[in-house]
Design a protein around this motif. Structure first.
Motif, PDB file in Angstrom:
ATOM      1  N   ALA A 161      22.566  39.595  89.391  1.00  0.00           N
ATOM      2  CA  ALA A 161      21.457  38.318  88.922  1.00  0.00           C
ATOM      3  C   ALA A 161      22.391  37.624  87.867  1.00  0.00           C
ATOM      4  O   ALA A 161      23.267  37.990  87.061  1.00  0.00           O
ATOM      5  N   PRO A 162      22.027  36.392  87.858  1.00  0.00           N
ATOM      6  CA  PRO A 162      22.683  35.452  86.869  1.00  0.00           C
ATOM      7  C   PRO A 162      22.558  36.200  85.237  1.00  0.00           C
ATOM      8  O   PRO A 162      21.546  36.876  85.121  1.00  0.00           O
ATOM      9  N   LYS A 163      23.729  35.828  84.389  1.00  0.00           N
ATOM     10  CA  LYS A 163      23.519  36.296  83.294  1.00  0.00           C
ATOM     11  C   LYS A 163      22.149  36.556  82.282  1.00  0.00           C
ATOM     12  O   LYS A 163      22.081  37.447  81.774  1.00  0.00           O
TER      13      LYS A 163
ATOM     14  N   TYR B 238      29.054  37.656  91.840  1.00  0.00           N
ATOM     15  CA  TYR B 238      28.636  37.964  90.714  1.00  0.00           C
ATOM     16  C   TYR B 238      29.586  38.663  89.928  1.00  0.00           C
ATOM     17  O   TYR B 238      30.381  39.489  90.345  1.00  0.00           O
ATOM     18  N   ASP B 239      29.764  38.161  88.722  1.00  0.00           N
ATOM     19  CA  ASP B 239      30.473  38.644  87.770  1.00  0.00           C
ATOM     20  C   ASP B 239      30.231  40.190  87.518  1.00  0.00           C
ATOM     21  O   ASP B 239      29.388  40.672  86.887  1.00  0.00           O
ATOM     22  N   PRO B 240      31.350  40.934  87.583  1.00  0.00           N
ATOM     23  CA  PRO B 240      31.175  42.341  87.592  1.00  0.00           C
ATOM     24  C   PRO B 240      30.829  42.748  86.034  1.00  0.00           C
ATOM     25  O   PRO B 240      30.564  43.851  85.765  1.00  0.00           O
ATOM     26  N   LEU B 241      31.364  41.899  85.019  1.00  0.00           N
ATOM     27  CA  LEU B 241      31.344  42.398  83.776  1.00  0.00           C
ATOM     28  C   LEU B 241      29.955  42.148  83.342  1.00  0.00           C
ATOM     29  O   LEU B 241      29.460  43.129  82.335  1.00  0.00           O
ATOM     30  N   ASP B 242      29.116  41.178  83.592  1.00  0.00           N
ATOM     31  CA  ASP B 242      27.785  41.063  82.964  1.00  0.00           C
ATOM     32  C   ASP B 242      26.704  40.380  83.864  1.00  0.00           C
ATOM     33  O   ASP B 242      25.729  40.008  83.368  1.00  0.00           O
TER      34      ASP B 242
END
Length: 387
Positions: free
Chosen positions: A244-246, A64-68
């Motif tokens: 979770a996905p964006k 999971y992208d830690p940004l968003d």
């Protein structure tokens, strides 16, 4: 009773009896001394989100992208509620397998949606049967004129209150059903995933498998909830997260921004330490101790007449034995009389959608468990004689 000075043995509380790791405590103290007491971003500090992302990728095989794609909340409970709010509303339905954590259906009601209770069977360890899941969905679709109004399925694995853990094969069977219903999101509550036990042969099967890791399709619709309360004993620090996905993460972020904003900056600093500075051997030692407690309680229950435990739990720190042979299955009255006569507090299974059972938390000392099992045995023996 305790307020009146009466000593009560309680196996009700769902929190570990061991303290947080020293590294966690040190990090919290250091954050205070550094005056790190300002608001953070709504979704949490980047250090913590990055640490969560790295941990999930390393241990669970999901990135999971830690940004968003990660939202840090005030405990996993907040994250669960926000996941429901983000996916379901008035006129919608949410599948809640039973036995269930009592907050799940109440949260669904607060979202103005309706719960569909999916019963599971004691003889199957209270695990979800894929065929029965499909039947449940099809029945609701038929009831609504061929329209699927189910927006979410809550999936607690390992389970509170049963301690049941689904294998990878069982997760794949569940995923195969959901493939046919693309509008159903999955709220995977995995707060107990660190507490999974080996069997007598030293085999823990698949261990815990994250539902989001089953397939790209399941990843795209799964909200994974976890936290620091159960594995790191940080219950009072109120720190959890959702990955979770964006699109789902964005919706949950919007909700949290209007509810509480960020989690405590001090707790977040402690969370970074938990993920980066606590040695795995310390975690394994806690699991070993908890497994010993589980084994002791199971051993005691199996020698009590009229108590049934079809499948021993393999995760979390709960046991849900069937005691329906007493009190004509009235578990609430049984617990009330047990408290009154023996000063032993258990939670009636009716609270979890499992009448005729009681939930036992073994997250306490072995000495306390010995006292509790003795009291329960005496009470059941005395009750059986009277009956």
């Amino acid at each position: 009773m305790e307020a009146d000075g009466i000593s009560v043995t309680s196996l009700c509380v769902g929190e570990p009896d061991f303290p947080p790791p020293q590294a966690v405590l040190d990090a919290a103290v250091q954050a205070i001394q550094n005056k790190d007491t300002k608001y953070t971003a709504v979704t949490g500090t980047y250090d913590l989100r990055r640490s969560i992302s790295q941990d999930l990728e390393k241990r669970k095989g999901v990135y999971y992208d830690p940004l968003d794609e990660i939202i840090v909340g005030n405990g996993a409970k907040q994250c669960v509620y926000q996941g429901i709010l983000a996916t379901a509303g008035e006129g919608d339905y949410v599948i809640v397998p039973s036995p269930y954590w009592p907050s799940y259906p109440e949260m669904v009601t607060l979202a103005k949606a309706k719960s569909i209770i999916l019963p599971t069977k004691e003889e199957n360890g209270y695990l979800i049967d894929a065929d029965e899941l499909r039947e449940c969905i099809e029945a609701n679709v038929k009831e609504n004129g061929g329209v699927n109004k189910i927006k979410c399925m809550i999936f607690c694995n390992p389970s509170n209150p049963t301690g049941g853990v689904h294998s990878k094969a069982q997760l794949e069977d569940i995923a195969a059903v959901l493939e046919d219903y693309p509008d159903i999101a999955v709220l995977a509550d995995e707060i107990y995933e660190r507490l999974v036990y080996e069997d007598d042969d030293g085999d823990d099967g698949d261990g815990h498998v994250s539902f989001a890791s089953i397939s790209p399709n399941m990843f795209s619709r799964t909200m994974t909830v976890n936290g620091f309360s159960k594995a790191y004993a940080m219950t009072g620090m109120r720190l959890g997260y959702m990955a979770a996905p964006k699109p789902l993460a964005k919706a949950v972020t919007t909700i949290q921004g209007q509810l509480t904003s960020c989690a405590s900056s001090i707790s977040q600093a402690a969370g970074v330490a938990a993920l980066n500075d606590v040695d795995e051997s310390e975690m394994e030692a806690n699991v070993k101790i908890m497994r010993e407690k589980r084994d002791y309680v199971i051993g005691e229950l199996r020698t009590m007449e009229g108590v049934r435990l079809a499948v021993p739990p393999t995760g979390a720190f709960y046991v849900l034995p069937d005691v329906s042979s007493y009190y004509d299955g009235d578990d609430t009255q049984l617990c009330l009389d047990l408290l009154e006569k023996k000063r032993l507090a258990l939670v009636p299974g009716t609270s979890f959608g499992a009448p005729g059972t009681v939930r036992i938390s073994y997250a306490t000392s072995l000495e306390e468990l010995a006292v509790a099992m003795s009291k329960l045995r005496e009470f059941l023996d005395e009750t059986r004689i009277k009956e």
